[in-house]
Design a protein around this motif. Structure first.
Motif, mmCIF file in Angstrom:
data_model
loop_
_atom_site.group_PDB
_atom_site.id
_atom_site.type_symbol
_atom_site.label_atom_id
_atom_site.label_comp_id
_atom_site.label_asym_id
_atom_site.label_seq_id
_atom_site.Cartn_x
_atom_site.Cartn_y
_atom_site.Cartn_z
ATOM 1 N N GLU A 34 13.044 73.577 1.782
ATOM 2 C CA GLU A 34 12.670 73.742 0.380
ATOM 3 C C GLU A 34 13.522 72.872 -0.528
ATOM 4 O OE1 GLU A 34 12.247 77.375 -2.930
ATOM 5 O OE2 GLU A 34 12.759 77.821 -0.853
ATOM 6 N N GLU A 35 12.940 72.393 -1.611
ATOM 7 C CA GLU A 35 13.652 71.698 -2.678
ATOM 8 C C GLU A 35 13.118 72.198 -4.017
ATOM 9 O OE1 GLU A 35 15.976 68.902 -4.954
ATOM 10 O OE2 GLU A 35 16.208 69.835 -2.987
ATOM 11 N N PHE A 36 14.023 72.656 -4.865
ATOM 12 C CA PHE A 36 13.656 73.076 -6.223
ATOM 13 C C PHE A 36 14.341 72.120 -7.188
ATOM 14 C CE2 PHE A 36 14.318 75.429 -10.173
ATOM 15 C CZ PHE A 36 13.039 75.913 -10.411
ATOM 16 N N SER A 37 13.554 71.425 -8.014
ATOM 17 C CA SER A 37 14.123 70.346 -8.805
ATOM 18 C C SER A 37 13.489 70.276 -10.195
ATOM 19 C CB SER A 37 13.893 69.007 -8.081
ATOM 20 O OG SER A 37 14.354 67.924 -8.864
ATOM 21 N N THR A 38 14.299 69.856 -11.162
ATOM 22 C CA THR A 38 13.769 69.564 -12.497
ATOM 23 C C THR A 38 13.434 68.079 -12.616
ATOM 24 O OG1 THR A 38 16.024 69.249 -13.332
ATOM 25 C CG2 THR A 38 15.043 71.438 -13.605
ATOM 26 N N ASP A 39 13.603 67.343 -11.530
ATOM 27 C CA ASP A 39 13.279 65.921 -11.520
ATOM 28 C C ASP A 39 11.781 65.771 -11.266
ATOM 29 O OD1 ASP A 39 13.421 63.201 -11.534
ATOM 30 O OD2 ASP A 39 14.362 63.002 -9.559
ATOM 31 N N THR A 40 11.007 65.808 -12.327
ATOM 32 C CA THR A 40 9.553 65.672 -12.233
ATOM 33 C C THR A 40 9.008 65.094 -13.534
ATOM 34 O OG1 THR A 40 7.443 66.830 -11.930
ATOM 35 C CG2 THR A 40 9.216 68.078 -12.975
ATOM 36 N N ASN A 41 7.929 64.327 -13.419
ATOM 37 C CA ASN A 41 7.283 63.791 -14.622
ATOM 38 C C ASN A 41 6.010 64.576 -14.952
ATOM 39 O OD1 ASN A 41 5.581 62.893 -12.566
ATOM 40 N ND2 ASN A 41 5.147 60.951 -13.564
#
Length: 287
Positions: free
Chosen positions: A117-124
Motif C-alpha cells: 500500500e501507498e497513501f500519498s498527497t502527491d497527486t494531480n
C-alpha cells in the motif's frame, strides 16, 4: 527455505490493461526471481472506471482481488498480481486530495494473500467546469499536461447522455475535444479533469511503484514461527504516555504482528522509536 525460493522461476500474471507492468514487473522480477506476463486483451474496465461509466466492484481491495482472480482463471496460472487506486479528499488536511494505491499478491500454491500500500498527497487529481478554450489551457497547465493526460466529458445536446473523450495527450487533440464538446454541450459548459489511468498519469504510476515496494517489504518479512512471508502489523494500540504528565495520548504505544497462516502473534512496544509523547500532543497538557 528463504522467501525468494517460494517464487523463483515461477510465472506470475499481472492483471492490467494500463501498462502498470512498467513499474511493477521490474521490482518483483528483480527481487523475487519470477517472470511476469500480462494476459493479452485483459479488460480491467469491467471492474470499474475512473470516468464513472462502470462503478467499481466492491471495495478497493475487493476490486483488486477480483482482477487477480480473473487473471488466474483465464491463464490457469497460480500466481497473480493486481493493483487498484482511489482518490479522495485527505482525511485530515482540508482542500487536499490523496491517492491510495494497493498492489495485491495472490499465490495459490502457498495460500498467500499479501497487500502492499501507498497513501500519498502527491497527486494531480483535479476537475473543473469550463466554458472556453482558455480555461482549458489554464487547467491543463496546472495539472502537468501533456505529460499527464486529460479527459473531457459533457452532456450531449442531441443524445441527452454523457459523452466522454479520454486519453488527451496532445495540444491538437485538446483543442479538438474542447471545441467539439462546447459545440455539442447542452448548456455551453463542459467538464475537464485529469486522466487517472496509470499510463496517462506518471505521478500515479510513481505511487504504484511505491506500493509495489511496500508489497516487497511485506513479502520479505517472514513469521518468526512458521517463516511464511507477509508478517505484518495487524493492529495499532494507542496510549503512548505524555512526557510531562504521563497520561495516555492518542499516539501509538504498541503494535501487534500476526501471521496469516499460523496465527502466531507478537507485540512490539514503541514502534516509532519514542517512549513518550510531546506534551503538545497531549489532550490534558494541551487541550
Amino acid at each position: 527455505m528463504n522467501y525468494q525460493q517460494l517464487f523463483s522461476d515461477r510465472l506470475a500474471v499481472l492483471a492490467t490493461m494500463h501498462q502498470k507492468e512498467k513499474v511493477i514487473a521490474p521490482l518483483l522480477e528483480q527481487e523475487l526471481g519470477m517472470k511476469i506476463i500480462v494476459p493479452p486483451d485483459f479488460n480491467t474496465d469491467i471492474f470499474g472506471t475512473f470516468t464513472r461509466e462502470i462503478k467499481r466492484t466492491g471495495t478497493q481491495i475487493e476490486a483488486a482481488k477480483l482482477k487477480a482472480e480473473k487473471a488466474l482463471e483465464i491463464t490457469g496460472e497460480s500466481l497473480a498480481i493486481a493493483s487498484e487506486g482511489s482518490f479522495a479528499p485527505h482525511p485530515l488536511v482540508p482542500y487536499i486530495y490523496s491517492n491510495r494505491e494497493i498492489v495485491i499478491f495472490l499465490d495459490k500454491v502457498n495460500n498467500l494473500e499479501i497487500i502492499g500500500e501507498e497513501f500519498s498527497t502527491d497527486t494531480n487529481f483535479s476537475h473543473q467546469v469550463i466554458k472556453n478554450l482558455d480555461e482549458a489551457y489554464i487547467f491543463a497547465q496546472k495539472v502537468g499536461f501533456p505529460e499527464h493526460g486529460l479527459v473531457i466529458w459533457f452532456e450531449h445536446s442531441r443524445k441527452r447522455s454523457n459523452e466522454i473523450i479520454k486519453g488527451i495527450i496532445k495540444e491538437s487533440d485538446l483543442i479538438e475535444a474542447v471545441e467539439f464538446a462546447l459545440q455539442n454541450s447542452t448548456d455551453g459548459k463542459i467538464n475537464i479533469e485529469t486522466d487517472m489511468r496509470a499510463m496517462y498519469n506518471p505521478t500515479r504510476m510513481n505511487n504504484i511503484a511505491k506500493a509495489t515496494q511496500n508489497l516487497l517489504n511485506k513479502i520479505s518479512s517472514c513469521c518468526p514461527q512458521c517463516h511464511t512471508p507477509g508478517w505484518e502489523i495487524t493492529e495499532k494500540i494507542q496510549g503512548l504516555p505524555c512526557e510531562l504528565c504521563q497520561m495516555p495520548t492518542t499516539l501509538t504505544l504498541k503494535v501487534i504482528y500476526q501471521c496469516k497462516k499460523c496465527s502466531f502473534r507478537q507485540e512490539k512496544l514503541f514502534p516509532n522509536g519514542i517512549e513518550f509523547a510531546n506534551p503538545a500532543q497531549c489532550m490534558y497538557c494541551n487541550p
